[in-house]
Design a protein around this motif. Structure first.
Motif, PDB file in Angstrom:
ATOM      1  N   ARG A 286       0.850  -1.194   0.000  1.00  0.00           N
ATOM      2  CA  ARG A 286       0.000   0.000   0.000  1.00  0.00           C
ATOM      3  C   ARG A 286       0.889   1.249   0.000  1.00  0.00           C
ATOM      4  N   PRO A 287       0.429   2.341  -0.595  1.00  0.00           N
ATOM      5  CA  PRO A 287       1.244   3.561  -0.706  1.00  0.00           C
ATOM      6  C   PRO A 287       1.785   4.060   0.641  1.00  0.00           C
ATOM      7  N   LYS A 288       0.975   3.977   1.694  1.00  0.00           N
ATOM      8  CA  LYS A 288       1.402   4.466   3.015  1.00  0.00           C
ATOM      9  C   LYS A 288       2.608   3.668   3.528  1.00  0.00           C
ATOM     10  N   SER A 289       2.565   2.346   3.379  1.00  0.00           N
ATOM     11  CA  SER A 289       3.685   1.496   3.815  1.00  0.00           C
ATOM     12  C   SER A 289       4.924   1.753   2.964  1.00  0.00           C
ATOM     13  N   LEU A 290       4.705   1.993   1.669  1.00  0.00           N
ATOM     14  CA  LEU A 290       5.813   2.280   0.752  1.00  0.00           C
ATOM     15  C   LEU A 290       6.517   3.571   1.151  1.00  0.00           C
ATOM     16  N   GLU A 291       5.735   4.601   1.461  1.00  0.00           N
ATOM     17  CA  GLU A 291       6.321   5.886   1.850  1.00  0.00           C
ATOM     18  C   GLU A 291       7.043   5.801   3.191  1.00  0.00           C
ATOM     19  N   LYS A 292       6.531   4.988   4.108  1.00  0.00           N
ATOM     20  CA  LYS A 292       7.220   4.797   5.396  1.00  0.00           C
ATOM     21  C   LYS A 292       8.603   4.206   5.179  1.00  0.00           C
TER      22      LYS A 292
END
Length: 390
Positions: A286-292
């Protein structure tokens, strides 16, 4: 038959095992500023003293130390964590070990969070199996402030259904009502179980087990991981009815769904579950996990710092951690990981040459990263995960 005389099962072996589990999970000191290392310095005396308090019923937990961690990159939303002192964490682990064997056999097979022998990947696998059977409409549910809003009486009543030991129930009540120290002020805890508490995940499962069996009785298919759950249906009207049933049951528990975060969607369109975006086309991060992950890489690969083997070793630890979770047999993120690998190498070249230039790719090739710097590749991990299936 309800469980009696649980306190009588506490012995020094259980106390020692509980401390080992707390030590393994690490964590910061609580309001008394005693670290795990400090508690360990006089371990056996501390454990014997704590055991006497637990068995006599004189144990009194200290207030939790409240800290806030950001829920998003912009740091506009924060999640409150309650950090117990080390002594209380050991006592909570003892309580968890007394209660868990009683409740584990009662948990529904579609509940995967914080249960021995079950994990996130099994939860996603179960969801994918249901999609393959034609359950393509998804009620993606979000309980509003679950850990913060769970009424104490609901927790105690759920535990009391299987436990008749008054000392255990009293100990649980003391943990729930121990209070929180926030910016020097002692605040009473009249509801909720703290995120960060050792026993909180078990209590979440005990309470939401009612929801699981209610949905099962009505014939719904679902996947739950602690307070994160989806109900999988064959059509939109079933999903609407499932939402009504979930809302009614949660209301009886003193809880509610978040109107903003609860949606009815489809497997074709895609939805988020446990860090993955699942859809008919792909199963990706998911984008949020990728950005983290990228934020952590950015923090390590600052251009003005030097590129050396020690830095790459720390970067490899990050890569390995992401790979262990996201490189699974069901993931379809090889292209995503190829792009991430390329981006990481770009960051490292910028450190080496103190600039960002495409022409530096020839000066510091992929083979050099692998042979000299021993840089790990996310794409290699996903290739291995898929190869292991054949």
């Amino acid at each position: 038959m309800k469980a009696h005389s649980l306190i009588g099962r506490i012995d020094i072996a259980l106390m020692r095992d509980a401390f080992k589990a707390v030590k393994r999970n690490r964590g910061a000191a609580g309001v008394d500023k005693v670290s795990i290392q400090m508690y360990r310095a006089n371990l056996m005396d501390n454990l014997h003293a704590l055991m006497r308090e637990l068995k006599s019923g004189s144990f009194e937990p200290l207030p939790l130390r409240r800290v806030f961690i950001p829920k998003n990159r912009e740091q506009t939303e924060f999640r409150p964590l309650g950090i117990p002192v080390v002594k209380d964490r050991v006592a909570q682990e003892v309580l968890r070990r007394l209660l868990e064997p009683i409740f584990r056999p009662l948990f529904h097979a579609a509940s995967f969070g914080f249960i021995q022998g079950r994990n996130c990947h099994m939860a996603i696998d179960h969801a994918l199996q249901l999609h393959a059977q034609g359950y393509e409409v998804v009620l993606d549910a979000d309980i509003k402030g679950f850990f913060d809003n769970l009424p104490h009486q609901v927790i105690l009543d759920a535990v009391r259904e299987q436990v008749a030991d008054g000392k255990v129930l009293d100990l649980l009540k003391r943990f729930l009502r121990c209070g929180v120290l926030e910016q020097g002020r002692l605040l009473a805890t009249t509801k909720g179980t703290p995120q960060g508490g050792v026993v909180s995940p078990l209590l979440a499962n005990i309470v939401l087990n009612r929801l699981d069996w209610h949905l099962d009785k009505l014939g719904y298919r679902f996947v739950r991981y602690a307070d994160d759950f989806v109900v999988l249906c064959q059509n939109h009207s079933q999903a609407e009815e499932a939402r009504t049933q979930v809302e009614a049951l949660l209301a009886r528990l003193g809880l509610s769904l978040s109107p903003q975060k609860t949606v009815i969607t489809t497997y074709r369109r895609g939805y988020t579950l446990l860090g993955f975006v699942l859809s008919r086309r792909s199963r990706r991060i998911r984008p949020k996990s990728l950005e983290k992950f990228k934020d952590k890489v950015r923090a390590l690969t600052i251009r003005k710092h030097n590129l050396d083997l020690d830095l790459v070793a720390r970067l490899n630890a990050l890569i390995r951690g992401v790979a262990q979770y996201f490189c699974t047999h069901f993931a379809t993120n090889r292209e995503q990981f190829n792009q991430l690998d390329s981006w990481i190498r770009m960051r490292l070249r910028a450190m080496k040459f103190k600039r960002k230039s495409y022409h530096d790719n020839r000066k510091l090739r992929i083979s050099t990263f692998k042979k000299i710097y021993r840089l790990l590749s996310l794409e290699d991990f996903i290739v291995l995960a898929h190869a292991s299936l054949h």
